[in-house]
Design a protein around this motif. Structure first.
Motif, PDB file in Angstrom:
ATOM      1  N   GLU A 442      -3.825  -7.365  -6.190  1.00  0.00           N
ATOM      2  CA  GLU A 442      -5.037  -6.818  -5.577  1.00  0.00           C
ATOM      3  C   GLU A 442      -4.723  -5.818  -4.467  1.00  0.00           C
ATOM      4  O   GLU A 442      -5.494  -4.893  -4.204  1.00  0.00           O
ATOM      5  CB  GLU A 442      -5.898  -7.951  -5.017  1.00  0.00           C
ATOM      6  CG  GLU A 442      -6.389  -8.939  -6.071  1.00  0.00           C
ATOM      7  CD  GLU A 442      -7.212  -8.257  -7.159  1.00  0.00           C
ATOM      8  OE1 GLU A 442      -7.986  -7.338  -6.824  1.00  0.00           O
ATOM      9  OE2 GLU A 442      -7.080  -8.643  -8.335  1.00  0.00           O
ATOM     10  N   SER A 443      -3.584  -5.997  -3.794  1.00  0.00           N
ATOM     11  CA  SER A 443      -3.237  -5.131  -2.660  1.00  0.00           C
ATOM     12  C   SER A 443      -2.441  -3.903  -3.061  1.00  0.00           C
ATOM     13  O   SER A 443      -2.382  -2.929  -2.309  1.00  0.00           O
ATOM     14  CB  SER A 443      -2.434  -5.940  -1.630  1.00  0.00           C
ATOM     15  OG  SER A 443      -3.176  -7.042  -1.178  1.00  0.00           O
ATOM     16  N   ALA A 444      -1.808  -3.956  -4.233  1.00  0.00           N
ATOM     17  CA  ALA A 444      -0.938  -2.840  -4.644  1.00  0.00           C
ATOM     18  C   ALA A 444      -1.739  -1.596  -5.015  1.00  0.00           C
ATOM     19  O   ALA A 444      -1.278  -0.467  -4.836  1.00  0.00           O
ATOM     20  CB  ALA A 444      -0.071  -3.269  -5.821  1.00  0.00           C
ATOM     21  N   HIS A 445      -2.936  -1.803  -5.553  1.00  0.00           N
ATOM     22  CA  HIS A 445      -3.811  -0.687  -5.954  1.00  0.00           C
ATOM     23  C   HIS A 445      -3.078   0.296  -6.881  1.00  0.00           C
ATOM     24  O   HIS A 445      -3.188   1.510  -6.724  1.00  0.00           O
ATOM     25  CB  HIS A 445      -4.338   0.060  -4.723  1.00  0.00           C
ATOM     26  CG  HIS A 445      -5.160  -0.793  -3.813  1.00  0.00           C
ATOM     27  ND1 HIS A 445      -6.329  -1.406  -4.216  1.00  0.00           N
ATOM     28  CD2 HIS A 445      -4.977  -1.144  -2.512  1.00  0.00           C
ATOM     29  CE1 HIS A 445      -6.839  -2.100  -3.211  1.00  0.00           C
ATOM     30  NE2 HIS A 445      -6.036  -1.960  -2.163  1.00  0.00           N
ATOM     31  N   LEU A 446      -2.351  -0.243  -7.844  1.00  0.00           N
ATOM     32  CA  LEU A 446      -1.693   0.606  -8.838  1.00  0.00           C
ATOM     33  C   LEU A 446      -2.637   0.829 -10.003  1.00  0.00           C
ATOM     34  O   LEU A 446      -3.442  -0.037 -10.346  1.00  0.00           O
ATOM     35  CB  LEU A 446      -0.399  -0.046  -9.327  1.00  0.00           C
ATOM     36  CG  LEU A 446       0.729  -0.199  -8.299  1.00  0.00           C
ATOM     37  CD1 LEU A 446       1.914  -0.930  -8.915  1.00  0.00           C
ATOM     38  CD2 LEU A 446       1.167   1.161  -7.771  1.00  0.00           C
ATOM     39  N   LYS A 447      -2.509   2.000 -10.626  1.00  0.00           N
ATOM     40  CA  LYS A 447      -3.358   2.310 -11.772  1.00  0.00           C
ATOM     41  C   LYS A 447      -2.531   3.015 -12.842  1.00  0.00           C
ATOM     42  O   LYS A 447      -1.350   3.309 -12.645  1.00  0.00           O
ATOM     43  CB  LYS A 447      -4.547   3.174 -11.335  1.00  0.00           C
ATOM     44  CG  LYS A 447      -4.184   4.451 -10.615  1.00  0.00           C
ATOM     45  CD  LYS A 447      -5.433   5.151 -10.095  1.00  0.00           C
ATOM     46  CE  LYS A 447      -5.117   6.489  -9.435  1.00  0.00           C
ATOM     47  NZ  LYS A 447      -4.224   6.372  -8.281  1.00  0.00           N
ATOM     48  N   ASP A 448      -3.171   3.268 -13.972  1.00  0.00           N
ATOM     49  CA  ASP A 448      -2.482   3.901 -15.100  1.00  0.00           C
ATOM     50  C   ASP A 448      -1.810   5.210 -14.682  1.00  0.00           C
ATOM     51  O   ASP A 448      -2.375   6.000 -13.923  1.00  0.00           O
ATOM     52  CB  ASP A 448      -3.468   4.192 -16.239  1.00  0.00           C
ATOM     53  CG  ASP A 448      -3.830   2.936 -17.013  1.00  0.00           C
ATOM     54  OD1 ASP A 448      -3.007   2.009 -17.033  1.00  0.00           O
ATOM     55  OD2 ASP A 448      -4.939   2.885 -17.568  1.00  0.00           O
ATOM     56  N   ASN A 449      -0.582   5.384 -15.202  1.00  0.00           N
ATOM     57  CA  ASN A 449       0.208   6.621 -15.026  1.00  0.00           C
ATOM     58  C   ASN A 449       0.710   6.843 -13.596  1.00  0.00           C
ATOM     59  O   ASN A 449       1.244   7.914 -13.295  1.00  0.00           O
ATOM     60  CB  ASN A 449      -0.594   7.858 -15.478  1.00  0.00           C
ATOM     61  CG  ASN A 449      -1.011   7.770 -16.926  1.00  0.00           C
ATOM     62  OD1 ASN A 449      -0.207   7.415 -17.779  1.00  0.00           O
ATOM     63  ND2 ASN A 449      -2.265   8.084 -17.214  1.00  0.00           N
ATOM     64  N   ASP A 450       0.542   5.850 -12.718  1.00  0.00           N
ATOM     65  CA  ASP A 450       1.107   5.979 -11.376  1.00  0.00           C
ATOM     66  C   ASP A 450       2.637   6.067 -11.461  1.00  0.00           C
ATOM     67  O   ASP A 450       3.264   5.407 -12.299  1.00  0.00           O
ATOM     68  CB  ASP A 450       0.716   4.776 -10.506  1.00  0.00           C
ATOM     69  CG  ASP A 450      -0.612   4.990  -9.803  1.00  0.00           C
ATOM     70  OD1 ASP A 450      -1.218   6.042 -10.014  1.00  0.00           O
ATOM     71  OD2 ASP A 450      -1.038   4.095  -9.046  1.00  0.00           O
ATOM     72  N   ILE A 451       3.197   6.871 -10.570  1.00  0.00           N
ATOM     73  CA  ILE A 451       4.655   7.014 -10.502  1.00  0.00           C
ATOM     74  C   ILE A 451       5.184   5.901  -9.598  1.00  0.00           C
ATOM     75  O   ILE A 451       4.820   5.815  -8.418  1.00  0.00           O
ATOM     76  CB  ILE A 451       5.046   8.390  -9.935  1.00  0.00           C
ATOM     77  CG1 ILE A 451       4.430   9.494 -10.798  1.00  0.00           C
ATOM     78  CG2 ILE A 451       6.563   8.540  -9.860  1.00  0.00           C
ATOM     79  CD1 ILE A 451       4.362  10.842 -10.099  1.00  0.00           C
ATOM     80  N   VAL A 452       6.034   5.048 -10.137  1.00  0.00           N
ATOM     81  CA  VAL A 452       6.489   3.862  -9.406  1.00  0.00           C
ATOM     82  C   VAL A 452       8.013   3.765  -9.463  1.00  0.00           C
ATOM     83  O   VAL A 452       8.600   3.789 -10.549  1.00  0.00           O
ATOM     84  CB  VAL A 452       5.870   2.571  -9.989  1.00  0.00           C
ATOM     85  CG1 VAL A 452       6.325   1.357  -9.184  1.00  0.00           C
ATOM     86  CG2 VAL A 452       4.350   2.653 -10.016  1.00  0.00           C
ATOM     87  N   CYS A 453       8.628   3.654  -8.295  1.00  0.00           N
ATOM     88  CA  CYS A 453      10.077   3.434  -8.225  1.00  0.00           C
ATOM     89  C   CYS A 453      10.330   1.937  -8.053  1.00  0.00           C
ATOM     90  O   CYS A 453       9.943   1.341  -7.053  1.00  0.00           O
ATOM     91  CB  CYS A 453      10.687   4.206  -7.058  1.00  0.00           C
ATOM     92  SG  CYS A 453      12.473   3.974  -6.915  1.00  0.00           S
ATOM     93  N   THR A 454      10.993   1.344  -9.039  1.00  0.00           N
ATOM     94  CA  THR A 454      11.224  -0.107  -9.036  1.00  0.00           C
ATOM     95  C   THR A 454      12.682  -0.467  -8.768  1.00  0.00           C
ATOM     96  O   THR A 454      13.083  -1.608  -8.972  1.00  0.00           O
ATOM     97  CB  THR A 454      10.806  -0.697 -10.394  1.00  0.00           C
ATOM     98  OG1 THR A 454      11.595  -0.068 -11.425  1.00  0.00           O
ATOM     99  CG2 THR A 454       9.333  -0.489 -10.674  1.00  0.00           C
TER     100      THR A 454
END
Length: 678
Positions: A442-454
């Motif tokens: 709920e806090s990450a607020h990630l959505k489709d096609n977001d650029i994410v470094c893991t």
């Protein structure tokens, strides 16, 4: 007198079975902490939707050159069909237990006495071991344990044929065995074991007589036909779909010395205590003990209470077994079982000797290790029984020998259970990151096609799951996608991300992650910034806002973070500043395991974020959340009783009540609540 004897026997039997059940529960209990162990486990979890089974089976069959995936691949997904821990652990553990029951029931039906069966069962339970790698006990839940059940059911049907003479039992046995051989190539080797079992039923002197020979051919024919059909289809499919998967390719250059070394290593790693010996240094490194002496006494001191309860119970049950259950089996029959045990140990490992993967990368354990382990247990149990058979009339030697056996069973049980609990905890800790990611949704607020470094999510201080599993090939992005129901654009390497987006205005999501080596304490933070705000080194990135989640059983912990301007707040409450560091002591009052909060400030360095369960004497106290109403009410009532015992305090509250013009009870309640959070 007869009634008293029957009551005594029933009570003894009940106590014996109860203690046996206690040992079994302790033995399998660590498996309740085991999740993903192998990269394949993650893959099967992600592809568990029945809609994906058809295409997934074809894909796996083609890339591996294994036709049987077309038929059996869907079985891997069974543990993940229902989103329930009860279901998952039932599917993981119950088939293992059923397999053990079927094994010793088969031995009983084959004419072996109670003493032999109980010695075998106690040897198995004392030696049962877990690996944090490719073992079929920890990895591939249900699949291989179900395969063992099918193998044993096939052997039960074969035994039914010999007991009844009805030929259809052999037909069913061969068909069932043909199906289970589709689970893995190594199972094909058990056709040799069936051949040995069938041959052993004949007298060598009359074997070549026409009538006997025809009967032998008739009994073996269904198995031979199924085996040949399997081999033909297997190699034909491999020819149609050539594979680059080394696990299904023959070695290019063969060395007898190296092959023997690999074989001995595989067998040794299937023996009791092999897992303990493999993890012996990790048991010291990750111990909570201040003293870290490398000695047997260290391990005995560190082993948990359950390890000793199990060990003492096994010793007691072994002694009672020798006392209550006499030997009724011929030495020849025990010798035959030793031979079968040796073959059951060796046969599953033979295909590995010709595999390019095994030949080039010798691992500590394989999916066949548990199969071989069962064979070794049969050999060990048979040897114990056979030695006692020879020595039962030599009382002194009999007592001395069994004292040695008891000591061995005790130490094997203690060290195996101790190692199993460590391995299970290590696997469990490595996957806390998945649970905290779920809490963070709920806090990450990630959505489709977001650029994410893991990149940082792939590091853990654990032994078995540094990269989430024992293998580096696993990707977190598909798991994140499934947890968050999105499709992200993942970058596992920060340098690649920086090169591509360093001049971009696109929003970048950077995960930071850290985990304690010995406890479940885990934190994850998320930073959002523009591509042109990235720095060549991820450690130098600065931001004004960080979302943090901390997962721990500790509800009081310290948070520290560096900033350029000594300005930082936790949920809008200022932190204390000491030099470049900002420090706060967080008191978390809610019952959820993960606490989520924000850190705001100017030029914060997210890579410097540190959270631990030791409070900092310079940190500012910050409360987050509140106890649930029922707990707060109970705590308040408790504090009110303490206050009412202090006359000075009561007088002060009375003055406050009059000054505020509220009832005394209200002022008392307010002070009692204040005590909870201050």
């Amino acid at each position: 007198m007869k009634i008293e004897t029957n009551t005594y026997e029933k009570t003894t039997k009940f106590l014996f079975n109860f203690l046996l059940l206690v040992v079994a529960i302790i033995t399998f209990l660590p498996l309740l902490k085991v999740g993903f162990v192998h990269a394949d486990d993650v893959e099967y979890f992600l592809m568990s939707d029945p809609k994906l089974w058809g295409g997934d089976a074809q894909h796996y069959a083609h890339i591996s050159g294994r036709f049987y995936f077309l038929i059996t691949k869907w079985i891997y997904a069974i543990p993940y069909l229902v989103d329930s821990q009860l279901y998952y652990y039932s599917v993981r553990i119950i088939p293992l237990i059923v397999g053990v029951i079927l094994l010793f029931l088969l031995i009983k039906r084959a004419g072996y006495d109670k003493q032999y069966i109980l010695i075998g069962l106690l040897t198995f339970l004392s030696s049962f071991q877990l690996y944090g790698a490719g073992s079929s006990v920890t990895s591939y839940p249900f699949y291989f344990s179900f395969a063992i059940i099918l193998i044993l059911c096939s052997l039960h049907l074969l035994l039914d044929y010999y007991k009844t003479g009805k030929y259809y039992y052999i037909i069913f046995s061969s068909l069932l065995f043909a199906f289970v051989s589709l689970f893995h190539e190594s199972i094909l080797m058990y056709y040799i074991l069936i051949f040995i079992i069938v041959v052993s039923r004949y007298n060598i002197k009359t074997f070549f007589k026409k009538q006997q020979l025809l009967k032998f051919i008739k009994e073996l024919a269904p198995f031979v036909i199924c085996g040949i059909l399997y081999i033909v289809v297997y190699f034909y499919y491999s020819h149609l779909h050539p594979t680059k998967y080394s696990g299904n390719m023959f070695v290019s250059s063969f060395s007898l010395a190296k092959t023997l070394k690999i074989f001995l290593s595989i067998i040794a790693d299937s023996c009791p205590l092999s897992s303990f010996l493999y993890h012996r240094f990790a048991l010291i490194t990750y111990s909570d003990s201040i003293s870290t002496d490398y000695s047997i006494f260290f391990y005995l001191k560190e082993a948990g209470t359950l390890s000793y309860i199990k060990a003492f119970t096994i010793v007691l049950l072994y002694i009672v077994t020798l006392k209550l259950f006499p030997q009724n089996i011929s030495r020849k029959k025990i010798t035959n079982m030793i031979v079968l045990g040796i073959f059951a140990t060796i046969l599953p490992s033979i295909p590995l000797l010709f595999s390019a993967m095994t030949y080039n990368i010798l691992r500590e354990v394989y999916v066949t290790s548990y199969f071989s382990f069962v064979g070794i247990i049969i050999v060990f149990a048979s040897l114990i029984y056979l030695i006692n058979s020879y020595l039962k009339k030599k009382r002194v030697l009999y007592i001395i020998t069994n004292c040695v056996i008891v000591i061995l069973l005790f130490f094997i049980s203690v060290f195996s259970q101790y190692s199993n609990e460590f391995v299970a905890k290590d696997i469990n800790i490595s996957q806390e990151r998945l649970l905290i990611l779920k809490d963070f949704k709920e806090s990450a607020h990630l959505k489709d096609n977001d650029i994410v470094c893991t990149q940082n999510l792939y590091f853990s201080n654990t032994i078995s799951g540094k990269n989430l599993t024992s293998q580096k090939s696993v990707h977190i992005a598909p798991i994140l996608n499934k947890l968050y129901d999105i499709e992200i654009n993942e970058y596992r390497n920060y340098n690649d991300l920086y090169k591509e987006y360093k001049t971009s205005e696109d929003t970048i999501n950077l995960f930071f992650y850290s985990q304690a080596a010995k406890t479940y304490d885990t934190y994850i933070s998320l930073v959002k910034c523009k591509g042109n705000e990235l720095t060549p080194n991820i450690k130098d990135i600065k931001t004004d806002n960080i979302k943090v989640a901390y997962r721990s059983s500790y509800k009081k912990f310290s948070v520290s973070i560096a900033s350029e301007n000594n300005i930082a707040k936790v949920n809008q409450t200022s932190m204390a500043s000491i030099g470049p560091m900002n420090i706060a002591n967080i008191y978390y009052f809610q019952q959820q395991k993960s606490v989520v909060f924000s850190i705001n400030g100017e030029a914060l360095f997210p890579a410097s974020l540190t959270i631990n369960n030791m409070l900092n004497s310079h940190g500012r106290k910050i409360n987050i959340g509140a106890y649930n109403p029922s707990l707060q009410e109970a705590y308040t009532n408790h504090n009110e009783k303490i206050i009412m015992r202090n006359k000075t305090w009561v007088n002060n509250i009375d003055k406050k009540a009059k000054k505020r013009d509220v009832p005394f009870e209200q002022a008392l309640n307010d002070d009692a609540v204040w005590l909870i959070y201050n």
